[in-house]
Design a protein around this motif. Structure first.
Motif, short mmCIF file in Angstrom:
data_model
loop_
_atom_site.label_atom_id
_atom_site.label_comp_id
_atom_site.label_asym_id
_atom_site.label_seq_id
_atom_site.Cartn_x
_atom_site.Cartn_y
_atom_site.Cartn_z
N SER A 195 0.84 -1.21 0.00
CA SER A 195 0.00 0.00 0.00
C SER A 195 0.87 1.25 0.00
O SER A 195 0.98 1.94 1.02
CB SER A 195 -0.93 0.03 1.22
OG SER A 195 -1.70 -1.13 1.31
N PRO A 196 1.52 1.59 -1.11
CA PRO A 196 2.27 2.86 -1.16
C PRO A 196 1.35 4.04 -0.85
O PRO A 196 0.21 4.08 -1.32
CB PRO A 196 2.78 2.91 -2.60
CG PRO A 196 2.76 1.49 -3.08
CD PRO A 196 1.61 0.85 -2.38
N GLU A 197 1.84 4.96 -0.07
CA GLU A 197 1.03 6.12 0.31
C GLU A 197 1.12 7.17 -0.79
O GLU A 197 1.80 8.18 -0.68
CB GLU A 197 1.47 6.66 1.67
CG GLU A 197 1.17 5.70 2.80
CD GLU A 197 1.23 6.34 4.17
OE1 GLU A 197 1.18 7.59 4.24
OE2 GLU A 197 1.34 5.61 5.15
N LEU A 198 0.41 6.88 -1.87
CA LEU A 198 0.40 7.76 -3.03
C LEU A 198 -0.95 7.61 -3.71
O LEU A 198 -1.16 6.72 -4.51
CB LEU A 198 1.52 7.37 -4.00
CG LEU A 198 1.63 8.20 -5.27
CD1 LEU A 198 1.99 9.64 -4.95
CD2 LEU A 198 2.66 7.60 -6.21
N GLY A 199 -1.88 8.48 -3.33
CA GLY A 199 -3.21 8.38 -3.88
C GLY A 199 -3.61 9.66 -4.59
O GLY A 199 -2.78 10.54 -4.86
N MET A 200 -4.90 9.79 -4.89
CA MET A 200 -5.37 10.91 -5.68
C MET A 200 -5.36 12.23 -4.91
O MET A 200 -5.46 13.31 -5.51
CB MET A 200 -6.78 10.62 -6.21
CG MET A 200 -6.84 9.37 -7.11
SD MET A 200 -5.45 9.24 -8.29
CE MET A 200 -5.68 10.70 -9.27
N HIS A 201 -5.22 12.16 -3.59
CA HIS A 201 -5.06 13.41 -2.83
C HIS A 201 -3.81 14.15 -3.28
O HIS A 201 -3.76 15.39 -3.20
CB HIS A 201 -4.98 13.09 -1.33
CG HIS A 201 -4.76 14.29 -0.47
ND1 HIS A 201 -5.71 15.27 -0.29
CD2 HIS A 201 -3.69 14.68 0.28
CE1 HIS A 201 -5.24 16.20 0.52
NE2 HIS A 201 -4.01 15.87 0.88
N ALA A 202 -2.81 13.41 -3.76
CA ALA A 202 -1.56 14.05 -4.20
C ALA A 202 -1.81 14.99 -5.38
O ALA A 202 -1.08 15.97 -5.55
CB ALA A 202 -0.55 12.97 -4.59
N GLY A 276 -11.20 1.33 -7.60
CA GLY A 276 -11.04 2.50 -6.74
C GLY A 276 -11.46 3.79 -7.43
O GLY A 276 -11.66 3.85 -8.65
N GLY A 277 -11.56 4.85 -6.63
CA GLY A 277 -12.03 6.14 -7.14
C GLY A 277 -11.12 6.76 -8.18
O GLY A 277 -11.57 7.55 -9.01
N GLY A 278 -9.82 6.42 -8.17
CA GLY A 278 -8.88 6.98 -9.14
C GLY A 278 -8.57 6.04 -10.28
O GLY A 278 -7.61 6.26 -11.02
N ALA A 279 -9.40 5.01 -10.47
CA ALA A 279 -9.09 3.95 -11.44
C ALA A 279 -9.02 4.46 -12.87
O ALA A 279 -8.29 3.91 -13.69
CB ALA A 279 -10.12 2.84 -11.34
N THR A 280 -9.78 5.50 -13.20
CA THR A 280 -9.79 5.98 -14.57
C THR A 280 -8.60 6.89 -14.88
O THR A 280 -8.44 7.32 -16.02
CB THR A 280 -11.08 6.76 -14.85
OG1 THR A 280 -11.18 7.86 -13.93
CG2 THR A 280 -12.30 5.87 -14.70
N THR A 281 -7.74 7.13 -13.88
CA THR A 281 -6.65 8.09 -14.06
C THR A 281 -5.45 7.52 -14.79
O THR A 281 -4.85 8.19 -15.63
CB THR A 281 -6.19 8.61 -12.67
OG1 THR A 281 -7.30 9.22 -12.03
CG2 THR A 281 -5.07 9.62 -12.82
N ILE A 282 -5.09 6.25 -14.50
CA ILE A 282 -3.79 5.77 -14.95
C ILE A 282 -3.80 4.68 -16.02
O ILE A 282 -2.72 4.20 -16.38
CB ILE A 282 -2.97 5.25 -13.75
CG1 ILE A 282 -3.65 4.03 -13.12
CG2 ILE A 282 -2.74 6.34 -12.74
CD1 ILE A 282 -2.78 3.34 -12.08
N PRO A 283 -4.94 4.25 -16.56
CA PRO A 283 -4.89 3.10 -17.47
C PRO A 283 -4.03 3.29 -18.71
O PRO A 283 -3.43 2.34 -19.21
CB PRO A 283 -6.36 2.87 -17.85
CG PRO A 283 -7.04 4.15 -17.56
CD PRO A 283 -6.32 4.71 -16.38
N THR A 284 -3.92 4.53 -19.23
CA THR A 284 -3.14 4.74 -20.44
C THR A 284 -1.64 4.57 -20.21
O THR A 284 -0.89 4.47 -21.17
CB THR A 284 -3.40 6.15 -21.00
OG1 THR A 284 -3.09 7.12 -20.00
CG2 THR A 284 -4.85 6.30 -21.43
#
Length: 314
Positions: A195-202, A276-284
Motif C-alpha cells: 500500500s504505497p502512500e500515493l493516492g489521488m489526494h496528491a 477504486g475512485g482513481g481507477a480511470t486516471t492511470i490506465p493509459t
C-alpha cells in the motif's frame, strides 16, 4: 439483522446495504462552528451524533481536514463517519457490518479496528431531522482489494495467468498479484502486495502548491478539490489545465511506484485490473489495463458479498 458494508476511505465514505441502497459522501467531519442566526436565509446542515452537533461530508468542507489517521481504531471521527454512513443507508438497531483496511495496515490493525467497532453505536439525527439509533452487533474487517480481486479474477472471461489488481484510492494505492490457475482457483502472493502512500489526494496537493506559488495566496485542499474554477482578486481561474498537469504527474509517480515494487513482474502479467475512485486516471500508462465497471464501488461491493447470506428454510 441488517447487513451493511462500508468502505471508510480517506477521501470518501462509501456504503451499501443488502437492498442495493448506496451512500457516498466526503470523509470529512468537524464540530459544528458557531454561527450568526440569519433565520431561513443561512443555515448549516447539522448532523447530531448523541446530542452533539457536527457538520459532515460536503457541509464540512470549509471546516474539516482529511482523515489522515494511520490508526483508524483510535480515530473517533472515523468511527463517527462509519456510524453516519450506516444511518444514511437506513440502518436501525443491530447491524452486521463489513469494512476493510489498506493491505499493509490490515495485519497490525484489523483486531483493534474490529474491537473498536464491535458494539459501537449511537443516535444520529440527519440534517433532514430523521432520528436513527443503531449499533454494530457484529463486525468483519477485510483487506482492501483482496475480496474485490477474488470476484474480478473469478470472472470466466479471464484466462489463467497472473494479474495485478490495483486499488487507486485517495491516500494509498493497494496492489496485489493474483494468479488464476487453469482449474479456475485463485491464489494470492503475499510477497507481491502493498500500500504505497500515493493516492489521488496528491493531485490536489500538487494543484494547491502550484496555485499558492503562482498567486502568493494560501489555498486549502478542501476548497480546491471539487472546484472547476476559483476566483483570484476578482478574476476567474480555470483549474482544468493545472489539474490535468498534476494528474499526469501523479499518474507517472503511481506507475513508477508499481514498477519499483513489482519489477519485471509487470511485463509478465495476463492483465492489470484497476479499481477504486482513481481507477480511470492511470490506465493509459500501462499495457493490458482494464478498469473494472463501477470501479469506485468494487471494495464495498466485495465487503457486502462477504457477509453470509440468510438461510432459507423449506
Amino acid at each position: 439483522m441488517e447487513k451493511i458494508a462500508i468502505d471508510a476511505g480517506h477521501g470518501y465514505m462509501k456504503g451499501l446495504n443488502a437492498n442495493g441502497g448506496r451512500a457516498l459522501f466526503p470523509s470529512l467531519i468537524a464540530p459544528a462552528p458557531a454561527v450568526t442566526d440569519l433565520g431561513t436565509f443561512g443555515q448549516l446542515a447539522i448532523t447530531m451524533i448523541d446530542g452533539t452537533p457536527y457538520v459532515v461530508g460536503e457541509a464540512a468542507r470549509p471546516y474539516a481536514l482529511p482523515r489522515w489517521s494511520r490508526d483508524k481504531a483510535a480515530d473517533d471521527d472515523t468511527l463517527r463517519l462509519i456510524l453516519v454512513a450506516a444511518a444514511a443507508l437506513g440502518g436501525v438497531g443491530p447491524i452486521q457490518l463489513a469494512t476493510g483496511l489498506p493491505l499493509t495496515w490490515f495485519g497490525p490493525q484489523r483486531k483493534d479496528f474490529k474491537e473498536a467497532l464491535q458494539g459501537y453505536g449511537g443516535t444520529v439525527v440527519t440534517p433532514q431531522g430523521i432520528h436513527t439509533q443503531l449499533w454494530f452487533e457484529s463486525v468483519k474487517v477485510l483487506p482492501q482489494g483482496v475480496a474485490a480481486a477474488s470476484a474480478i479474477i473469478a470472472d470466466p472471461s479471464r484466462v489463467a495467468g497472473d494479474y495485478v489488481v490495483v486499488d487507486v484510492g485517495y491516500r494509498t494505492i493497494d496492489f496485489l498479484v493474483v494468479t488464476k490457475t487453469p482449474q479456475g482457483t485463485i491464489q494470492f502472493d503475499p510477497t507481491k502486495a502493498g500500500s504505497p502512500e500515493l493516492g489521488m489526494h496528491a493531485v490536489t496537493v500538487a494543484l494547491v502548491n502550484a496555485l499558492t506559488h503562482d498567486y502568493h495566496i494560501p489555498f486549502q485542499t478542501a476548497e480546491i478539490e471539487e472546484a472547476q474554477t476559483i476566483h483570484v482578486r476578482g478574476q476567474v481561474v480555470d483549474l482544468a489545465p493545472r489539474r490535468q498537469q498534476a494528474t499526469a504527474h501523479v499518474s507517472q509517480q503511481i506507475r513508477e511506484a508499481l514498477i519499483e515494487q513489482l519489477d519485471h513482474k509487470m511485463d509478465k502479467i495476463a492483465g492489470l485490473v484497476l479499481v477504486g475512485g482513481g481507477a480511470t486516471t492511470i490506465p493509459t500508462l500501462f499495457p493490458h489495463a482494464m478498469v473494472m465497471e463501477d470501479a469506485q464501488w468494487a471494495n464495498v461491493t466485495a465487503y457486502l458479498n462477504s457477509l453470509p447470506k440468510p438461510t432459507v428454510s423449506v
